[in-house]
Motif scaffolding. Structure first.
Motif, PDB file in Angstrom:
ATOM      1  N   ARG A   1       0.836  -1.208   0.000  1.00 33.10           N
ATOM      2  CA  ARG A   1       0.000   0.000   0.000  1.00 33.10           C
ATOM      3  C   ARG A   1       0.868   1.254   0.000  1.00 33.10           C
ATOM      4  N   THR A   2       1.923   1.258   0.814  1.00 37.62           N
ATOM      5  CA  THR A   2       2.837   2.403   0.854  1.00 37.62           C
ATOM      6  C   THR A   2       3.498   2.612  -0.508  1.00 37.62           C
TER       7      THR A   2
ATOM      8  N   TYR B   1       2.427   1.756  -3.510  1.00 33.02           N
ATOM      9  CA  TYR B   1       1.468   2.272  -4.488  1.00 33.02           C
ATOM     10  C   TYR B   1       1.052   3.704  -4.165  1.00 33.02           C
ATOM     11  N   ARG B   2       1.056   4.059  -2.883  1.00 32.23           N
ATOM     12  CA  ARG B   2       0.787   5.453  -2.502  1.00 32.23           C
ATOM     13  C   ARG B   2       1.920   6.334  -3.010  1.00 32.23           C
ATOM     14  N   TRP B   3       3.168   5.886  -2.857  1.00 28.23           N
ATOM     15  CA  TRP B   3       4.294   6.636  -3.398  1.00 28.23           C
ATOM     16  C   TRP B   3       4.162   6.805  -4.902  1.00 28.23           C
ATOM     17  N   ARG B   4       3.669   5.760  -5.582  1.00 29.57           N
ATOM     18  CA  ARG B   4       3.454   5.878  -7.036  1.00 29.57           C
ATOM     19  C   ARG B   4       2.420   6.948  -7.347  1.00 29.57           C
ATOM     20  N   GLU B   5       1.327   6.991  -6.577  1.00 29.23           N
ATOM     21  CA  GLU B   5       0.298   8.024  -6.770  1.00 29.23           C
ATOM     22  C   GLU B   5       0.891   9.415  -6.600  1.00 29.23           C
ATOM     23  N   LEU B   6       1.785   9.553  -5.623  1.00 30.17           N
ATOM     24  CA  LEU B   6       2.416  10.841  -5.333  1.00 30.17           C
ATOM     25  C   LEU B   6       3.607  11.133  -6.236  1.00 30.17           C
TER      26      LEU B   6
END
Length: 70
Positions: free
Chosen positions: A28-29, A31-36
């Motif tokens: 999850r972290t 993929y969150r970094w990918r979003e950001l």
């Protein structure tokens, strides 16, 4: 002795391998970094899976090292 001048293909890491290399961060972290847009650059394969080149991950980590002069 014959030398092979072909470039060695870059090692491609799976997301799981990247998570392990980063000390076991959660998927999850990552993929969150990918979003950001702060995660290491990924390659999307035709089957939709992601890969990260080892050299890209190494460079990404070096850029984040504390105490590095800019």
């Amino acid at each position: 002795m014959v030398r092979d001048n072909r470039a060695k293909p870059a090692e491609l890491l799976t997301v799981r391998q990247v998570l392990d290399e980063l000390g076991g961060i959660s998927r999850r972290t990552f993929y969150r970094w990918r979003e950001l847009r702060i995660a290491p650059a990924c390659i999307r394969l035709p089957n939709g899976e992601l890969r990260v080149r080892r050299d890209v991950l190494s460079s990404w980590l070096e850029e984040r090292a504390e105490g590095v002069a800019s």
